[in-house]
Design a protein around this motif. Structure first.
Motif, PDB file in Angstrom:
ATOM      1  N   VAL A  30      58.263  19.958 -73.422  1.00  0.00           N
ATOM      2  CA  VAL A  30      56.859  20.361 -73.575  1.00  0.00           C
ATOM      3  C   VAL A  30      55.997  19.685 -72.504  1.00  0.00           C
ATOM      4  O   VAL A  30      55.149  20.331 -71.868  1.00  0.00           O
ATOM      5  N   LEU A  31      56.186  18.411 -72.277  1.00  0.00           N
ATOM      6  CA  LEU A  31      55.422  17.714 -71.236  1.00  0.00           C
ATOM      7  C   LEU A  31      55.696  18.295 -69.856  1.00  0.00           C
ATOM      8  O   LEU A  31      54.778  18.423 -69.040  1.00  0.00           O
ATOM      9  N   GLY A  32      56.930  18.650 -69.594  1.00  0.00           N
ATOM     10  CA  GLY A  32      57.268  19.270 -68.315  1.00  0.00           C
ATOM     11  C   GLY A  32      56.575  20.610 -68.113  1.00  0.00           C
ATOM     12  O   GLY A  32      56.054  20.904 -67.040  1.00  0.00           O
ATOM     13  N   VAL A  57      49.599  22.781 -65.322  1.00  0.00           N
ATOM     14  CA  VAL A  57      48.460  22.093 -64.701  1.00  0.00           C
ATOM     15  C   VAL A  57      48.579  22.143 -63.182  1.00  0.00           C
ATOM     16  O   VAL A  57      47.600  22.421 -62.479  1.00  0.00           O
ATOM     17  N   THR A  58      49.757  21.898 -62.652  1.00  0.00           N
ATOM     18  CA  THR A  58      49.962  21.947 -61.208  1.00  0.00           C
ATOM     19  C   THR A  58      49.729  23.349 -60.667  1.00  0.00           C
ATOM     20  O   THR A  58      49.081  23.526 -59.631  1.00  0.00           O
ATOM     21  N   GLY A 101      42.366  25.349 -56.091  1.00  0.00           N
ATOM     22  CA  GLY A 101      41.863  24.682 -54.902  1.00  0.00           C
ATOM     23  C   GLY A 101      42.897  24.004 -54.040  1.00  0.00           C
ATOM     24  O   GLY A 101      42.536  23.349 -53.075  1.00  0.00           O
ATOM     25  N   GLY A 102      44.121  24.104 -54.357  1.00  0.00           N
ATOM     26  CA  GLY A 102      45.140  23.458 -53.551  1.00  0.00           C
ATOM     27  C   GLY A 102      45.342  22.014 -53.967  1.00  0.00           C
ATOM     28  O   GLY A 102      44.579  21.453 -54.736  1.00  0.00           O
ATOM     29  N   SER A 111      41.070  14.985 -55.243  1.00  0.00           N
ATOM     30  CA  SER A 111      41.080  13.750 -56.005  1.00  0.00           C
ATOM     31  C   SER A 111      40.848  14.027 -57.471  1.00  0.00           C
ATOM     32  O   SER A 111      40.889  13.126 -58.283  1.00  0.00           O
ATOM     33  N   GLY A 112      40.547  15.302 -57.787  1.00  0.00           N
ATOM     34  CA  GLY A 112      40.260  15.636 -59.161  1.00  0.00           C
ATOM     35  C   GLY A 112      38.838  15.322 -59.547  1.00  0.00           C
ATOM     36  O   GLY A 112      38.439  15.500 -60.677  1.00  0.00           O
TER      37      GLY A 112
END
Length: 75
Positions: free
Chosen positions: A11-13, A19-20, A27-28, A33-34
């Motif tokens: 699940v975390l993966g 998210v990635t 925005g790449g 920096s978030g």
């Protein structure tokens, strides 16, 4: 017990992958920096310097010195 551990890791993966993927599509990955308003170059560095000074993290002398260094770096 081990099946639960692998389930959590799976699940975390998947969450990390989603998210990635969203970050890349929006925005790449480079320069991200978030934090909004933070970009590369001296413009971003100046903004960070001003934010740190406003927050009281830097003394006036430190701020002036670092500001001069940034200004000299642009030349």
């Amino acid at each position: 017990m081990i099946a639960l551990f692998y389930g959590v890791v799976l699940v975390l993966g998947v969450v990390l992958l989603v998210v990635t993927a969203v970050r890349v599509l929006v925005g790449g990955l480079e320069g991200g920096s978030g934090r909004p308003g933070r970009s590369g170059g001296t413009g971003g560095a100046r903004q960070i310097l001003e934010e740190r000074y406003a927050a009281g993290e830097l003394s006036t002398e430190e701020y002036q010195h670092r500001s001069r260094v940034l200004k000299e770096g642009q030349s």
